[in-house]
Design a protein around this motif. Structure first.
Motif, PDB file in Angstrom:
ATOM      1  N   SER A 104      17.120   8.504  -0.181  1.00 12.94           N
ATOM      2  CA  SER A 104      16.498   7.983   1.036  1.00 12.94           C
ATOM      3  C   SER A 104      15.871   9.130   1.821  1.00 12.94           C
ATOM      4  O   SER A 104      16.173  10.311   1.594  1.00 12.94           O
ATOM      5  CB  SER A 104      17.532   7.268   1.903  1.00 12.94           C
ATOM      6  N   SER A 105      15.016   8.792   2.775  1.00  8.69           N
ATOM      7  CA  SER A 105      14.389   9.821   3.598  1.00  8.69           C
ATOM      8  C   SER A 105      15.442  10.575   4.414  1.00  8.69           C
ATOM      9  O   SER A 105      15.337  11.795   4.607  1.00  8.69           O
ATOM     10  CB  SER A 105      13.338   9.202   4.515  1.00  8.69           C
ATOM     11  N   GLU A 106      16.472   9.870   4.873  1.00 12.26           N
ATOM     12  CA  GLU A 106      17.522  10.532   5.634  1.00 12.26           C
ATOM     13  C   GLU A 106      18.326  11.488   4.760  1.00 12.26           C
ATOM     14  O   GLU A 106      18.716  12.580   5.201  1.00 12.26           O
ATOM     15  CB  GLU A 106      18.446   9.493   6.272  1.00 12.26           C
ATOM     16  N   ARG A 110      17.222  13.059   2.149  1.00 11.62           N
ATOM     17  CA  ARG A 110      16.351  14.215   1.888  1.00 11.62           C
ATOM     18  C   ARG A 110      16.418  15.211   3.047  1.00 11.62           C
ATOM     19  O   ARG A 110      16.558  16.421   2.840  1.00 11.62           O
ATOM     20  CB  ARG A 110      14.905  13.753   1.694  1.00 11.62           C
ATOM     21  N   LYS A 111      16.292  14.701   4.249  1.00 12.15           N
ATOM     22  CA  LYS A 111      16.318  15.586   5.420  1.00 12.15           C
ATOM     23  C   LYS A 111      17.656  16.300   5.552  1.00 12.15           C
ATOM     24  O   LYS A 111      17.706  17.505   5.832  1.00 12.15           O
ATOM     25  CB  LYS A 111      16.028  14.773   6.687  1.00 12.15           C
ATOM     26  N   GLU A 122       2.546   8.184   3.362  1.00  6.44           N
ATOM     27  CA  GLU A 122       3.952   8.452   3.048  1.00  6.44           C
ATOM     28  C   GLU A 122       4.191   9.934   2.818  1.00  6.44           C
ATOM     29  O   GLU A 122       5.203  10.498   3.262  1.00  6.44           O
ATOM     30  CB  GLU A 122       4.385   7.651   1.818  1.00  6.44           C
ATOM     31  N   ARG A 136       4.298  11.768   6.077  1.00  6.92           N
ATOM     32  CA  ARG A 136       5.566  11.508   6.757  1.00  6.92           C
ATOM     33  C   ARG A 136       6.692  12.345   6.152  1.00  6.92           C
ATOM     34  O   ARG A 136       7.500  12.934   6.869  1.00  6.92           O
ATOM     35  CB  ARG A 136       5.923  10.023   6.680  1.00  6.92           C
ATOM     36  N   LEU A 137       6.742  12.405   4.815  1.00  9.90           N
ATOM     37  CA  LEU A 137       7.774  13.203   4.154  1.00  9.90           C
ATOM     38  C   LEU A 137       7.612  14.688   4.459  1.00  9.90           C
ATOM     39  O   LEU A 137       8.597  15.426   4.591  1.00  9.90           O
ATOM     40  CB  LEU A 137       7.740  12.955   2.644  1.00  9.90           C
ATOM     41  N   ASP A 193       9.004  15.237   7.907  1.00  8.19           N
ATOM     42  CA  ASP A 193      10.470  15.225   7.845  1.00  8.19           C
ATOM     43  C   ASP A 193      11.001  16.554   7.314  1.00  8.19           C
ATOM     44  O   ASP A 193      11.963  17.117   7.850  1.00  8.19           O
ATOM     45  CB  ASP A 193      10.955  14.096   6.941  1.00  8.19           C
TER      46      ASP A 193
END
Length: 326
Positions: free
Chosen positions: A65-67, A69-70, A101, A104-105, A108
């Protein structure tokens, strides 16, 4: 060198980078194990590598997920700071199927502490990925973020979408596109690009260490290699031998590294098994399930595990004989 473009404001340092595998808890949902990840990041930095790559292919990026990854970028930065290497290079995968996208990544990754962003080409509708679409995609992402962009060329994972050296050369002129990782394995791209650009203008890296020496001979800056998860000191030693002009020794070690890396060519599951089997205890991670792929993908069976152990034996003594770098 023939190009007169300016050096990049933040060139990617040369050396050996490891696309770190993602580690999970032994639960039904396989949540990311951040404690184990911290231990592995620390182990790899101490092993003498020159940078970490997160959320790449070996990290099962499409399953994160993006979270997650961060958070992994934040944990990696903490590991580097705690070891006394606050400026240790961290590259974050920012590959999305759309320009939006990917931007955005990139945002992040930058906010979490990454130094560079690794970006695959769009590939879901491969026939629509024309030269103009590729050029526009990379330029648009590079325009909209201050995170320096590293192009990721991996046709086998991108529906066959490839970028020839002419396209890469066009993209190299962008002030925020700093290099390329060539997992396409095309040594001709190395020599054509390094003939045009010096490292500070546009860095060129092999996508695996089984052709590290050919890449370096061709003027490349190093490699991004999965086997560095397993034997970080050995791959770092290979790079050091080349820089010390110890050609015969580097050739001998290159052969052993290439033989061992056969296992990594078999996929994520064999690579992760090798990390757990050969490096897990050294990193302080004892549960083998931590190294299983994320479902629905399966761990290796007994036959494949035995083969991996056999193939990689050639580097065990070398790795154990080398001291920590930090």
């Amino acid at each position: 060198m023939t190009s007169t473009i300016a050096n990049k404001a933040r060139p990617m340092p040369p050396g050996i980078y490891v696309p770190v595998v993602s580690l999970y808890k032994a639960t039904k949902r396989q949540e990311v194990d951040y404690d184990a990840s911290y231990k592995l990041f620390s182990h790899l930095i101490r092993g003498g590598l020159d940078g970490l790559v997160l959320a790449g292919t070996n990290a099962e990026a499409v399953l994160l997920s993006s979270e997650e990854r961060k958070e992994l970028v934040k944990i990696a930065r903490k590991a580097a700071v705690d070891i006394g290497r606050p400026n240790f290079p961290i590259v974050a995968g920012i590959s999305g199927q759309s320009t939006n996208e990917s931007i955005r990544l990139a945002e992040d990754a930058l906010s979490a502490g990454a130094d560079f962003g690794l970006l695959l080409p769009p590939n879901y509708w491969a026939k629509a990925v024309t030269k103009d679409a590729l050029l526009g995609f990379y330029r648009d992402v590079a325009d909209e973020t201050t995170l320096p962009i590293v192009i990721y060329s991996f046709p086998a994972m991108c529906n066959g979408v490839d970028m020839n050296s002419d396209i890469l050369s066009e993209l190299a002129k962008h002030p925020n596109i700093v290099g390329v990782k060539l997992t396409c394995g095309n040594a001709g791209k190395v020599t054509r690009l390094t003939q045009e650009y010096k490292h500070e203008q546009f860095a060129v890296y092999a996508g695996s260490s089984d052709w590290l020496l050919p890449c370096l001979i061709g003027g490349g800056g190093g490699c991004v290699t999965g086997i560095a998860n397993v034997f970080p000191k050995s791959v770092s030693r290979l790079y050091a031998l080349w820089n010390e002009s110890k050609i015969k020794e580097s050739q001998e070690l290159q052969g052993l590294v290439a033989q061992a890396e056969k296992a990594c060519k078999e996929g994520i599951a064999p690579t992760k098994y090798a990390v757990g089997y050969f490096a897990g205890s050294a990193a302080g991670i004892v549960d083998p399930k931590t190294f299983w792929p994320r479902k629905p993908y399966l761990p290796v069976d007994g036959v494949k595990a035995a083969w991996v152990e056999k193939v990689m034996q050639s580097l065990v003594q070398i790795e154990q004989s080398l001291p920590d770098a930090v």
